[in-house]
Scaffold this motif. Sequence first.
Motif, mmCIF file in Angstrom:
data_model
loop_
_atom_site.group_PDB
_atom_site.id
_atom_site.type_symbol
_atom_site.label_atom_id
_atom_site.label_comp_id
_atom_site.label_asym_id
_atom_site.label_seq_id
_atom_site.Cartn_x
_atom_site.Cartn_y
_atom_site.Cartn_z
ATOM 1 N N SER A 392 0.866 -1.235 0.242
ATOM 2 C CA SER A 392 -0.140 0.086 -0.049
ATOM 3 C C SER A 392 0.738 1.269 0.044
ATOM 4 O O SER A 392 0.470 2.303 -0.936
ATOM 5 N N VAL A 393 1.922 1.326 0.820
ATOM 6 C CA VAL A 393 2.853 2.437 0.804
ATOM 7 C C VAL A 393 3.310 2.715 -0.352
ATOM 8 O O VAL A 393 3.463 3.782 -0.724
ATOM 9 N N ALA A 394 4.083 1.529 -0.944
ATOM 10 C CA ALA A 394 4.575 1.823 -2.211
ATOM 11 C C ALA A 394 3.652 2.510 -3.670
ATOM 12 O O ALA A 394 4.102 3.495 -4.168
ATOM 13 N N ALA A 395 2.415 1.877 -3.519
ATOM 14 C CA ALA A 395 1.507 2.489 -4.259
ATOM 15 C C ALA A 395 1.158 4.059 -4.093
ATOM 16 O O ALA A 395 1.097 4.777 -5.143
ATOM 17 N N ALA A 396 0.908 4.332 -2.608
ATOM 18 C CA ALA A 396 0.775 5.883 -2.365
ATOM 19 C C ALA A 396 1.857 6.680 -2.882
ATOM 20 O O ALA A 396 1.918 7.699 -3.352
ATOM 21 N N ILE A 397 3.108 6.113 -2.697
ATOM 22 C CA ILE A 397 4.293 7.025 -3.064
ATOM 23 C C ILE A 397 4.279 7.269 -4.466
ATOM 24 O O ILE A 397 4.612 8.287 -5.032
ATOM 25 N N ALA A 398 3.866 6.487 -5.441
ATOM 26 C CA ALA A 398 3.970 6.425 -6.735
ATOM 27 C C ALA A 398 2.861 6.968 -7.277
ATOM 28 O O ALA A 398 2.396 7.602 -8.502
ATOM 29 N N GLY A 399 1.590 7.342 -6.413
ATOM 30 C CA GLY A 399 0.598 8.136 -6.791
ATOM 31 C C GLY A 399 -0.710 7.311 -7.159
ATOM 32 O O GLY A 399 -1.507 7.799 -7.611
ATOM 33 N N ASP A 400 -0.518 6.044 -6.970
ATOM 34 C CA ASP A 400 -1.749 5.129 -7.255
ATOM 35 C C ASP A 400 -2.511 4.793 -5.966
ATOM 36 O O ASP A 400 -2.481 4.011 -5.625
ATOM 37 N N LEU A 401 -3.495 5.949 -5.732
ATOM 38 C CA LEU A 401 -4.041 5.737 -4.486
ATOM 39 C C LEU A 401 -5.280 4.709 -4.734
ATOM 40 O O LEU A 401 -5.525 4.084 -3.620
ATOM 41 N N GLU A 402 -5.524 4.408 -5.677
ATOM 42 C CA GLU A 402 -6.651 3.276 -6.019
ATOM 43 C C GLU A 402 -6.077 1.848 -5.337
ATOM 44 O O GLU A 402 -6.719 1.229 -4.761
ATOM 45 N N ALA A 403 -4.771 1.794 -5.916
ATOM 46 C CA ALA A 403 -4.169 0.507 -5.233
ATOM 47 C C ALA A 403 -3.879 0.469 -3.886
ATOM 48 O O ALA A 403 -4.004 -0.456 -3.195
ATOM 49 N N ALA A 404 -3.429 1.866 -3.442
ATOM 50 C CA ALA A 404 -3.036 2.084 -2.230
ATOM 51 C C ALA A 404 -4.017 1.741 -1.298
ATOM 52 O O ALA A 404 -3.929 1.232 -0.149
ATOM 53 N N ASP A 405 -5.323 2.114 -1.665
ATOM 54 C CA ASP A 405 -6.463 1.927 -0.570
ATOM 55 C C ASP A 405 -7.112 0.344 -0.717
ATOM 56 O O ASP A 405 -8.153 0.182 0.121
ATOM 57 N N ARG A 406 -6.666 -0.336 -1.612
ATOM 58 C CA ARG A 406 -7.200 -1.758 -1.922
ATOM 59 C C ARG A 406 -6.859 -2.606 -0.749
ATOM 60 O O ARG A 406 -5.498 -2.468 -0.261
ATOM 61 N N VAL A 407 -7.740 -3.500 -0.351
ATOM 62 C CA VAL A 407 -7.170 -4.664 0.598
ATOM 63 C C VAL A 407 -7.018 -5.588 0.018
ATOM 64 O O VAL A 407 -7.992 -6.279 -0.620
ATOM 65 N N GLU A 408 -5.992 -6.272 0.462
ATOM 66 C CA GLU A 408 -5.360 -7.726 -0.355
ATOM 67 C C GLU A 408 -4.883 -8.604 0.532
ATOM 68 O O GLU A 408 -4.128 -9.441 0.308
#
Length: 468
Positions: A392-408
């Motif tokens: 999640s953190v890596a996705a947020a840093i990259a600006g992909d908030l949709e992936a960052a907020d997804r629960v996997e």
Amino acid sequence: MNAPAITELPVVVIGAGPAGLAAAAHLIDQGVEPVVLEAGPTAGAAVREWSHVRLFSTWGEVVDPAAEKLLAPTGWTRPDPATYPSGGDWADLYLQPLADVLGGRVRTGARVTGVSRAGRDRIVDADREAQPFVVHITHTDGRQERLFARAVVDASGTWATPSPAGGSGLPALGEKAAADRITYRVPDLKDPAVRARYAGRRTAVIGSGASAFTALAYLADLATSDDGAGTKGVWILRRGISGSTFGGGEADQLPARGALGLAAKAAVDEGHADAVTGFRTEVIERGTDGRLTLVGEDGRRLDPVDEVIVLTGFRPDLSFLEELRLNLDERLQAPVALAPLIDPNQHSCGTVYPHGHRELSHPEQGVYLVGMKSYGRAPTFLAMTGYEQVRSVAAAIAGDLEAADRVELTLPETGVCGGAGLFDAPDAAEGYGGGCCTPTPQLVQLGVTAAAGTAAAEDSPAGGCCGS
């Protein structure tokens, strides 16, 4: 020459343990360049310090998906996902190959001594978020260096800062003077020199988590061996014994974790260890014979012991982050949004819903504490939790908030309900009573070869899961 834009700078990851290396893999998957700084001489240096302890999570639960994706082209094959690695297995068969794939992005012997905003200490507001992070490093040869970063992911864990024996959170009076007879790690009783230290001796084990369970099981196994006659454990708990003391037993969705608690119960029930409840150590006295006497805050004095194993948990080292604006819970030293989910005073049923960048964020945007470091002083951290955090953190840093907020991720339950509670009710010490949603653990025969332990590094003690 113009300075590079902040987004062109790498992300500094502190710690080359399981969470740190997984963070690097996820950043690469997001097209973001990481630099991993490891204070130790090798990747997974902290994990290697408990290489003799077996995890209670399987290989299928301690390999990060993005890391496996990086490893696949090298011909790497994950060990049998249903088997349980030791700390040494985890380091040799997964962490080191992953570090090798990451290559020059992983720098060992590089200790981070400070992190701040370039040109801004923590009190300066002006233009703060427009500045990159500056990371100060001291190398093993004494050379100093600084790196600039677009974000900082601290996965340095808590292994280097174990909690003391003192019930107040401070070292007991005399604790430091008795350091030669005290260890803060689960001893490796397969090492002949270490084995000789405990064989035939009376050893106090202070703690109530997976690390303490492991130490009790090891001592019980030693007591039944040819060279261990006379070995005796004294299990010191700050609370009473209740149905949840030994974990969830057969109700635990991580079977080896449940079996570990049952092994500790067997050590007590079979007479290899005596349990002392409601005892909070205030003083450690050394006798003329060198043996140690523990004195509680209530004035109780225990019979002398030869050795003391202190397994009272770990705490984060925040000293190198003091110039950053962090929002940490006043009790756990964990991010405030995460703390209520993991607080052992309130937390029940042993589950923490999967969480990511939002729970781990701070007023200082772009800095994240992940892995065991994110739990502060709270116990029972799972490697799976750390992997979901860094995804999640890596996705947020990259600006992909949709992936960052997804629960996997779905976490396994411990089989323990009713809150961990740091102190049980007064009547909880009477017998083994039942927990609120789990039957009293039943006695089983379990040797140390089957006992799974805790991991450390950032999963510190603790292995696929840490509990202390």
